[in-house]
Design a protein around this motif. Structure first.
Motif, PDB file in Angstrom:
ATOM      1  N   ASP A   1     -18.665 -32.456  30.050  1.00 25.89           N
ATOM      2  CA  ASP A   1     -17.213 -32.509  30.207  1.00 25.89           C
ATOM      3  C   ASP A   1     -16.700 -31.413  31.134  1.00 25.89           C
ATOM      4  N   LEU A   2     -17.365 -30.273  31.089  1.00 23.60           N
ATOM      5  CA  LEU A   2     -16.885 -29.139  31.868  1.00 23.60           C
ATOM      6  C   LEU A   2     -17.265 -29.255  33.341  1.00 23.60           C
ATOM      7  N   TRP A   3     -18.483 -29.775  33.635  1.00 24.18           N
ATOM      8  CA  TRP A   3     -18.991 -29.735  34.998  1.00 24.18           C
ATOM      9  C   TRP A   3     -19.054 -31.093  35.688  1.00 24.18           C
ATOM     10  N   ASP A   4     -19.055 -32.182  34.939  1.00 25.24           N
ATOM     11  CA  ASP A   4     -19.160 -33.512  35.537  1.00 25.24           C
ATOM     12  C   ASP A   4     -17.791 -34.180  35.504  1.00 25.24           C
ATOM     13  N   SER A   5     -17.130 -34.240  36.638  1.00 24.95           N
ATOM     14  CA  SER A   5     -15.760 -34.757  36.681  1.00 24.95           C
ATOM     15  C   SER A   5     -15.698 -36.246  36.351  1.00 24.95           C
ATOM     16  N   SER A   6     -16.763 -37.003  36.674  1.00 23.42           N
ATOM     17  CA  SER A   6     -16.751 -38.442  36.384  1.00 23.42           C
ATOM     18  C   SER A   6     -16.789 -38.702  34.882  1.00 23.42           C
ATOM     19  N   ILE A   7     -17.497 -37.832  34.136  1.00 19.94           N
ATOM     20  CA  ILE A   7     -17.532 -37.956  32.681  1.00 19.94           C
ATOM     21  C   ILE A   7     -16.259 -37.391  32.073  1.00 19.94           C
ATOM     22  N   ARG A   8     -15.810 -36.271  32.603  1.00 17.99           N
ATOM     23  CA  ARG A   8     -14.623 -35.616  32.057  1.00 17.99           C
ATOM     24  C   ARG A   8     -13.400 -36.521  32.137  1.00 17.99           C
ATOM     25  N   SER A   9     -13.340 -37.373  33.176  1.00 11.86           N
ATOM     26  CA  SER A   9     -12.178 -38.242  33.355  1.00 11.86           C
ATOM     27  C   SER A   9     -12.066 -39.299  32.265  1.00 11.86           C
ATOM     28  N   LEU A  10     -13.164 -39.533  31.514  1.00 16.20           N
ATOM     29  CA  LEU A  10     -13.162 -40.531  30.442  1.00 16.20           C
ATOM     30  C   LEU A  10     -13.294 -39.901  29.063  1.00 16.20           C
ATOM     31  N   SER A  11     -13.206 -38.591  28.983  1.00 21.01           N
ATOM     32  CA  SER A  11     -13.525 -37.872  27.748  1.00 21.01           C
ATOM     33  C   SER A  11     -12.295 -37.626  26.892  1.00 21.01           C
ATOM     34  N   ASP A  12     -12.549 -37.026  25.712  1.00 19.25           N
ATOM     35  CA  ASP A  12     -11.451 -36.607  24.842  1.00 19.25           C
ATOM     36  C   ASP A  12     -10.550 -35.597  25.541  1.00 19.25           C
ATOM     37  N   ALA A  13     -11.156 -34.756  26.389  1.00 23.19           N
ATOM     38  CA  ALA A  13     -10.364 -33.762  27.120  1.00 23.19           C
ATOM     39  C   ALA A  13      -9.367 -34.442  28.052  1.00 23.19           C
ATOM     40  N   ALA A  14      -9.796 -35.525  28.708  1.00 24.82           N
ATOM     41  CA  ALA A  14      -8.891 -36.250  29.599  1.00 24.82           C
ATOM     42  C   ALA A  14      -7.781 -36.934  28.813  1.00 24.82           C
ATOM     43  N   LEU A  15      -8.127 -37.513  27.678  1.00 24.73           N
ATOM     44  CA  LEU A  15      -7.114 -38.160  26.839  1.00 24.73           C
ATOM     45  C   LEU A  15      -6.090 -37.145  26.338  1.00 24.73           C
ATOM     46  N   LEU A  16      -6.565 -35.973  25.942  1.00 25.77           N
ATOM     47  CA  LEU A  16      -5.651 -34.949  25.453  1.00 25.77           C
ATOM     48  C   LEU A  16      -4.785 -34.409  26.589  1.00 25.77           C
ATOM     49  N   ALA A  17      -5.348 -34.347  27.788  1.00 30.37           N
ATOM     50  CA  ALA A  17      -4.576 -33.871  28.935  1.00 30.37           C
ATOM     51  C   ALA A  17      -3.375 -34.774  29.207  1.00 30.37           C
ATOM     52  N   GLN A  18      -3.519 -36.063  28.919  1.00 29.90           N
ATOM     53  CA  GLN A  18      -2.409 -36.986  29.125  1.00 29.90           C
ATOM     54  C   GLN A  18      -1.243 -36.711  28.185  1.00 29.90           C
ATOM     55  N   HIS A  19      -1.530 -36.106  27.042  1.00 28.05           N
ATOM     56  CA  HIS A  19      -0.485 -35.841  26.052  1.00 28.05           C
ATOM     57  C   HIS A  19       0.081 -34.430  26.153  1.00 28.05           C
TER      58      HIS A  19
ATOM     59  N   VAL B   1      -1.909 -30.164  29.912  1.00 28.73           N
ATOM     60  CA  VAL B   1      -2.919 -29.133  30.147  1.00 28.73           C
ATOM     61  C   VAL B   1      -4.134 -29.825  30.760  1.00 28.73           C
ATOM     62  N   PRO B   2      -4.686 -29.344  31.879  1.00 34.26           N
ATOM     63  CA  PRO B   2      -5.789 -30.044  32.543  1.00 34.26           C
ATOM     64  C   PRO B   2      -6.993 -30.257  31.622  1.00 34.26           C
ATOM     65  N   ALA B   3      -7.684 -31.353  31.843  1.00 38.05           N
ATOM     66  CA  ALA B   3      -8.854 -31.670  31.015  1.00 38.05           C
ATOM     67  C   ALA B   3      -9.902 -30.581  31.075  1.00 38.05           C
ATOM     68  N   ILE B   4     -10.090 -29.976  32.246  1.00 40.48           N
ATOM     69  CA  ILE B   4     -11.120 -28.944  32.369  1.00 40.48           C
ATOM     70  C   ILE B   4     -10.771 -27.723  31.528  1.00 40.48           C
ATOM     71  N   ALA B   5      -9.471 -27.476  31.331  1.00 40.67           N
ATOM     72  CA  ALA B   5      -9.070 -26.344  30.490  1.00 40.67           C
ATOM     73  C   ALA B   5      -9.422 -26.604  29.027  1.00 40.67           C
ATOM     74  N   TRP B   6      -9.202 -27.842  28.563  1.00 40.77           N
ATOM     75  CA  TRP B   6      -9.593 -28.186  27.192  1.00 40.77           C
ATOM     76  C   TRP B   6     -11.106 -28.110  27.040  1.00 40.77           C
ATOM     77  N   ALA B   7     -11.833 -28.639  28.030  1.00 44.22           N
ATOM     78  CA  ALA B   7     -13.298 -28.593  27.963  1.00 44.22           C
ATOM     79  C   ALA B   7     -13.798 -27.154  27.929  1.00 44.22           C
ATOM     80  N   ALA B   8     -13.188 -26.278  28.728  1.00 45.84           N
ATOM     81  CA  ALA B   8     -13.594 -24.873  28.743  1.00 45.84           C
ATOM     82  C   ALA B   8     -13.311 -24.209  27.405  1.00 45.84           C
ATOM     83  N   LEU B   9     -12.141 -24.499  26.822  1.00 51.24           N
ATOM     84  CA  LEU B   9     -11.791 -23.915  25.524  1.00 51.24           C
ATOM     85  C   LEU B   9     -12.746 -24.387  24.441  1.00 51.24           C
ATOM     86  N   TRP B  10     -13.024 -25.696  24.398  1.00 46.20           N
ATOM     87  CA  TRP B  10     -13.943 -26.228  23.385  1.00 46.20           C
ATOM     88  C   TRP B  10     -15.346 -25.658  23.573  1.00 46.20           C
TER      89      TRP B  10
END
Length: 244
Positions: A180-198, A201-210
């Motif tokens: 999730d942190l390093w592969d943008s193609s996977i991150r775009s479909l992940s929980d981090a991306a879904l949370l970013a929509q709500h 906060v960028p998906a990569i920030a959620w992935a980094a925090l987790w």
């Protein structure tokens, strides 16, 4: 090295943990590890489900697939903090389980109770939330295997099995977070991306925090668990016997 409580580093546990981590890494893409990967995916989806129930939502069903994907369909009450809690429950839930396996087995010496609890958890989740034959069969079948292991394996083998499950769970959780942190193609479909929509906060920030929280939690649990607790001063004392 020892902790403030006097617990000393257990070299045997560390070597075994490193061996399991290395084996998991080396054989990562083999079919033999697929059941374990599906088990961790179930932990991930169960994390979402439990978080949903804790915030007052309802879980419709959980699905596992052979390609190691999974889904937890649930309904949530309104509120951004509820969404953050539930979306975070997957990745962090896997890390919590890995840490819990280590601590329960080696710090609290629950051993068979760990496998027994895992057996019950899989059976309950499968019966309550599986709506397709594959998910139900995997949960019930794995539950039976772990239940038999808890009942019949010798204590030493239970320790080794629990350490292996904990090591693999930790490895899978960290690999998931890495992707999730390093592969943008996977991150775009992940929980981090879904949370970013709500949250905006960028998906990569959620992935980094987790990732940070997961690494800290697993590292702390490993540090505690790799230290053998000192024997109680009372354990070597015996009460004098009496004859009546």
């Amino acid at each position: 090295m020892q902790t403030a409580s006097g617990a000393k580093l257990n070299a045997g546990r560390i070597l075994l943990l490193l061996l399991f981590l290395g084996a998991g890494w080396y054989f990562w893409d083999t079919a033999a590890l697929l059941p374990l990967k599906l088990l961790v995916v179930m932990m991930h989806e169960s994390g979402h489900a439990i978080a949903t129930l804790l915030v007052g939502g309802s879980v419709e069903h959980i699905t596992l697939r052979l390609d190691q994907s999974g889904a937890c369909l649930s309904s949530l009450p309104p509120g951004i903090f509820r969404k953050i809690f539930v979306f975070s429950g997957g990745y962090l839930g896997s890390a919590v389980v890995g840490a819990g396996l280590l601590l329960a087995t080696f710090r609290f010496r629950l051993r068979r109770w760990v496998l027994g609890a895992t057996c019950v958890w899989l059976g309950v989740m499968g019966i309550l939330y599986a709506r397709d034959p594959f998910t139900l069969a995997f949960c019930v079948g794995t539950s039976v295997v772990l239940g038999l292991a808890a009942r019949f394996l010798p204590q030493g083998a239970v320790d080794v099995l629990n350490l292996f499950l904990a090591a693999f769970t930790a490895l899978y959780a960290l690999f998931d977070l890495r992707d999730d942190l390093w592969d943008s193609s996977i991150r775009s479909l992940s929980d981090a991306a879904l949370l970013a929509q709500h949250t905006w906060v960028p998906a990569i920030a959620w992935a980094a925090l987790w990732t940070l929280l997961g690494v800290l939690l697993l590292g702390w649990a490993a540090y505690i668990s790799m230290h053998a607790r000192p024997a109680s001063p009372f354990s070597s004392m015996s009460m004098p016997s009496r004859r009546f």
